[in-house]
Design a protein around this motif. Structure first.
Motif, PDB file in Angstrom:
ATOM      1  N   GLY A 104       0.850  -1.347  -0.074  1.00  0.00           N
ATOM      2  CA  GLY A 104       0.180  -0.098  -0.119  1.00  0.00           C
ATOM      3  C   GLY A 104       0.818   1.268   0.472  1.00  0.00           C
ATOM      4  O   GLY A 104       0.808   2.045   0.158  1.00  0.00           O
ATOM      5  N   LEU A 105       2.046   1.337  -0.371  1.00  0.00           N
ATOM      6  CA  LEU A 105       3.396   2.537  -0.758  1.00  0.00           C
ATOM      7  C   LEU A 105       2.042   3.292  -1.578  1.00  0.00           C
ATOM      8  O   LEU A 105       2.439   3.184  -2.328  1.00  0.00           O
ATOM      9  CB  LEU A 105       4.416   2.129  -0.584  1.00  0.00           C
ATOM     10  CG  LEU A 105       5.444   1.025   0.851  1.00  0.00           C
ATOM     11  CD1 LEU A 105       6.148   0.382  -0.116  1.00  0.00           C
ATOM     12  CD2 LEU A 105       5.070   1.859   2.047  1.00  0.00           C
ATOM     13  N   TYR A 106       2.891   4.712  -1.631  1.00  0.00           N
ATOM     14  CA  TYR A 106       2.397   5.531  -2.276  1.00  0.00           C
ATOM     15  C   TYR A 106       0.743   6.186  -2.437  1.00  0.00           C
ATOM     16  O   TYR A 106       1.028   6.222  -3.415  1.00  0.00           O
ATOM     17  CB  TYR A 106       3.283   5.621  -3.477  1.00  0.00           C
ATOM     18  CG  TYR A 106       5.289   4.926  -2.735  1.00  0.00           C
ATOM     19  CD1 TYR A 106       5.758   5.461  -1.697  1.00  0.00           C
ATOM     20  CD2 TYR A 106       5.265   3.854  -3.542  1.00  0.00           C
ATOM     21  CE1 TYR A 106       7.024   5.072  -1.747  1.00  0.00           C
ATOM     22  CE2 TYR A 106       7.072   3.333  -2.877  1.00  0.00           C
ATOM     23  CZ  TYR A 106       7.328   3.973  -2.647  1.00  0.00           C
ATOM     24  OH  TYR A 106       8.433   3.589  -2.212  1.00  0.00           O
ATOM     25  N   GLU A 111      13.624   9.660  -3.980  1.00  0.00           N
ATOM     26  CA  GLU A 111      13.893   7.730  -4.223  1.00  0.00           C
ATOM     27  C   GLU A 111      11.930   7.526  -3.607  1.00  0.00           C
ATOM     28  O   GLU A 111      11.640   6.171  -3.822  1.00  0.00           O
ATOM     29  CB  GLU A 111      14.204   6.695  -2.776  1.00  0.00           C
ATOM     30  CG  GLU A 111      15.965   7.510  -4.111  1.00  0.00           C
ATOM     31  CD  GLU A 111      16.620   8.015  -3.096  1.00  0.00           C
ATOM     32  OE1 GLU A 111      17.931   8.366  -3.699  1.00  0.00           O
ATOM     33  OE2 GLU A 111      15.979   9.412  -2.779  1.00  0.00           O
ATOM     34  N   GLN A 112      11.994   8.352  -2.017  1.00  0.00           N
ATOM     35  CA  GLN A 112      10.296   7.910  -2.104  1.00  0.00           C
ATOM     36  C   GLN A 112       9.457   8.875  -1.797  1.00  0.00           C
ATOM     37  O   GLN A 112       8.173   9.003  -1.052  1.00  0.00           O
ATOM     38  CB  GLN A 112      10.478   8.302  -0.547  1.00  0.00           C
ATOM     39  CG  GLN A 112      11.711   6.907  -0.011  1.00  0.00           C
ATOM     40  CD  GLN A 112      11.169   5.254  -0.247  1.00  0.00           C
ATOM     41  OE1 GLN A 112       9.955   5.558  -0.146  1.00  0.00           O
ATOM     42  NE2 GLN A 112      12.511   4.868  -0.835  1.00  0.00           N
ATOM     43  N   ASN A 113       9.166   9.599  -3.280  1.00  0.00           N
ATOM     44  CA  ASN A 113       8.543  11.061  -3.469  1.00  0.00           C
ATOM     45  C   ASN A 113       7.834  10.162  -4.648  1.00  0.00           C
ATOM     46  O   ASN A 113       7.760   9.854  -5.654  1.00  0.00           O
ATOM     47  CB  ASN A 113       9.134  11.908  -4.327  1.00  0.00           C
ATOM     48  CG  ASN A 113       8.271  12.859  -4.925  1.00  0.00           C
ATOM     49  OD1 ASN A 113       7.217  13.109  -4.023  1.00  0.00           O
ATOM     50  ND2 ASN A 113       8.976  13.577  -4.275  1.00  0.00           N
ATOM     51  N   ASP A 143       4.543  19.865  -7.239  1.00  0.00           N
ATOM     52  CA  ASP A 143       5.682  19.339  -7.025  1.00  0.00           C
ATOM     53  C   ASP A 143       6.739  20.355  -7.319  1.00  0.00           C
ATOM     54  O   ASP A 143       7.417  19.978  -8.570  1.00  0.00           O
ATOM     55  CB  ASP A 143       5.888  17.555  -6.755  1.00  0.00           C
ATOM     56  CG  ASP A 143       7.535  17.532  -6.533  1.00  0.00           C
ATOM     57  OD1 ASP A 143       8.432  17.898  -5.724  1.00  0.00           O
ATOM     58  OD2 ASP A 143       6.903  16.492  -5.528  1.00  0.00           O
ATOM     59  N   VAL A 144       7.092  21.948  -6.415  1.00  0.00           N
ATOM     60  CA  VAL A 144       8.574  21.752  -6.643  1.00  0.00           C
ATOM     61  C   VAL A 144       9.659  21.515  -7.608  1.00  0.00           C
ATOM     62  O   VAL A 144      10.615  21.535  -8.524  1.00  0.00           O
ATOM     63  CB  VAL A 144       8.917  23.215  -6.021  1.00  0.00           C
ATOM     64  CG1 VAL A 144       9.552  23.924  -6.836  1.00  0.00           C
ATOM     65  CG2 VAL A 144       7.758  23.848  -6.146  1.00  0.00           C
TER      66      VAL A 144
END
Length: 571
Positions: free
Chosen positions: A43-45, A113-115, A170-171
């Motif tokens: 269920g990530l992201y 990596e986690q964005n 997301d800048v």
């Protein structure tokens, strides 16, 4: 043809990727393998409440390698590997990602990596509803109708709406994003060892149905169309594409890196990618004016017609009509429902709440037994609901539902719409509600068929493929009854992957055309559902009720969005 000429079809779904190793001589499956995306499973992201659904590129890469190597191992290792001549890929879509100048997804670069905004934006992600609305309003300001080949309405599920949303949200991603690439275009680029975003071969399928590319426009709409919508889009067209490629063409050959990783040769041809339903239609042996329905979490409905017969015809409210998007020389027309199997899965999840949240804390049974019991009951819910629902009489007073749990894709895309269930009373139980939901998905299918016919495109037959088509006789019989048309179910279980394998056989020069590959590798149909004429009258009335309820839901959503609570509703 040599005795052993194998091809690989890779089918990226919402939850998993499947690869099949196919004998190109006869279409027989040599081996298949499935890889469930581990990050997606966790269920990530994702945030369902905000309609955010993102997938990490590592899920795709790991699945690609694991399934192909597993297929080859099952088929005997090096001997099978030596016979592989081609690979083609299909994916969900529109599922684009931000890439750097090298064509690398930002989530695979330091700092991202986690964005979630640096990951693939899955087809079912609806975070760009506002951007889609703005695109639709903006398009009316131009003398040229740039939405004419996508049914006249741009969807939040598509390429440009998602790009604009990510750039606004997301800048950091905005600054690092060089280009925007569909999943089905990126995987062939990866396999062929591409080193620059400008080298990515963009498929006709994704470009035409989701990115507003059209032969009439000479490519994409001009920069002015996008930059006047939002300056953030200025110059993006120059970093995208003008030319597109049909999926019977090569993206290139397997790079040495990927040949070594997979145990294959660098002589293996890699085809231009396409969306799953489009290749699935080929795997399901589509015929002109027959509607191929890929029925899984959502549906994607594909119809092909000779290009010469589509001159001057524009079908409003569908997901596009593009020459060569399915079969070169024919116009591919796409429609679909945003939630189909997802509708049943949602209801299963609702009624499974005690199983998922209370059983593990039982004071009567141990944790291991509780988990085993949960798994056993969970697996039986949909089959038993289907059995019980099938026993219920069809009546105009039954519970009634709308299938817009994930918005409406076709006809007339509107992802702000919601589902509804009406006619509930103290006697409404799970099988009755489940039957109403199943009817709603079938009525949604009928609204698509009706739109094609109303727009002058005949529908001569229905071809069912995908998980629901193979696994749910209850839903398929109901659909035949509602549509008043027979439905043929394709024999091959993994039809989208088979379609990709057929294209792989063409790019590997085993067959000269897609039609030749279909004829040689197609496995035919094993089940056909015929409509029950005795139910025609009651389903006609039920369908009218469905449309009336849908109009009310549309009005209610419109009122809520405009904060005008005093509007009078009329059917």
């Amino acid at each position: 043809m040599n005795k052993d000429q194998f091809v690989i079809g890779v089918d990226y779904g919402t939850d998993s990727v499947r690869s099949v190793l196919i004998n190109a001589t006869n279409g027989n499956e040599i081996a298949s393998s499935v890889f469930n995306y581990p990050r997606w499973q966790d269920g990530l992201y994702c945030n369902a409440a905000e309609n955010q659904f993102r997938q990490h590129p590592l899920d795709y890469i790991e699945g690609l390698e694991a399934t192909i190597k597993d297929c080859l191992a099952k088929a005997g290792g090096s001997n099978a590997a030596g016979a592989v001549k081609g690979i083609s890929v299909d994916t969900t879509g529109s599922t684009p990602v931000a890439v750097d100048i090298n064509g690398t997804p930002l989530a695979m670069t330091p700092g991202f990596e986690q964005n979630p905004n640096a990951m693939f934006v899955l087809w079912k992600d609806h975070t760009s509803v506002n951007e889609a609305t703005q695109i639709n309003e903006h398009a009316t300001k131009f003398d040229i109708n740039y939405l004419k080949y996508v049914g006249g309405i741009y969807s939040s599920e598509w390429f440009w709406a998602k790009l604009l949303h990510i750039l606004r949200a997301d800048v950091q991603v905005r600054k690092a994003c060089y280009s925007w690439v569909e999943h089905c275009d990126w995987i062939p680029f990866l396999l062929t060892g591409g080193s620059g975003a400008g080298d990515i071969k963009r498929g006709r399928c994704s470009a035409g149905h989701k990115a507003l590319w059209a032969e009439e426009f000479g490519g994409l709409p001009p920069d002015e169309f996008f930059s006047s919508l939002d300056p953030l889009l200025k110059g993006f067209t120059t970093r995208l594409f003008t030319d597109t490629f049909t999926s019977d063409q090569k993206a290139g050959y397997l790079s040495k890196e990927w040949a070594d990783r997979l145990g294959l040769s660098t002589d293996v041809a890699v085809g231009v990618g396409a969306f799953d339903a489009h290749m699935g239609a080929v795997g399901g042996q589509i015929e002109p004016y027959h509607l191929s329905k890929v029925m899984g979490t959502s549906t994607c409905d594909i119809l092909v017609a000779p290009a010469a017969e589509m001159q001057g015809k524009l079908v409003k409210g569908i997901c596009g009509q593009v020459n060569g998007s399915v079969i070169p020389g024919m116009t591919g027309l796409e429609a679909g429902q945003s939630a189909f199997g997802d509708t049943y899965a949602w209801f299963k999840n609702v009624i499974s709440w005690p199983l998922n949240n209370l059983l593990k804390d039982s004071a009567i049974i141990d944790t291991k037994t509780a988990e085993a019991l949960r798994n056993e009951i969970s697996a039986r819910i949909i089959p038993e609901l289907s059995r019980q629902a099938q026993l219920l009489p069809v009546d105009t007073n039954n519970e009634l539902a709308i299938d817009w749990l994930n918005g409406r894709r076709t006809p007339d895309a509107d992802q702000t719409l919601k589902s509804a269930i009406t006619g509930l009373n103290l006697g409404s139980d799970a099988p009755k509600i489940f039957r109403a939901l199943a009817e709603a998905t079938c009525f949604g299918a009928k609204s698509i068929v009706d739109r094609f016919i109303q727009e002058g495109i005949p529908v001569k037959g229905i071809i069912g493929i995908g998980g629901v088509a193979k696994k749910s006789p209850f839903v398929m019989q109901m659909m035949a009854d509602v549509l008043e048309m027979p439905i043929r179910i394709h024999q091959f279980e993994h039809t989208c992957a088979l379609g990709a394998a057929m294209f792989a056989a063409v790019v590997a020069d085993i067959y000269p055309t897609v039609e030749d590959a279909m004829a040689a590798m197609g496995s035919g149909f094993d089940v056909e559902y015929y409509p029950d004429n005795q139910l025609k009258e009651v389903y006609t009335k039920r369908y009218r009720q469905y449309n009336d309820l849908g109009k009310f839901v549309e009005w209610q959503v419109a009122v809520k969005s405009s904060n005008n609570e005093h509007k009078t509703y009329q059917l």
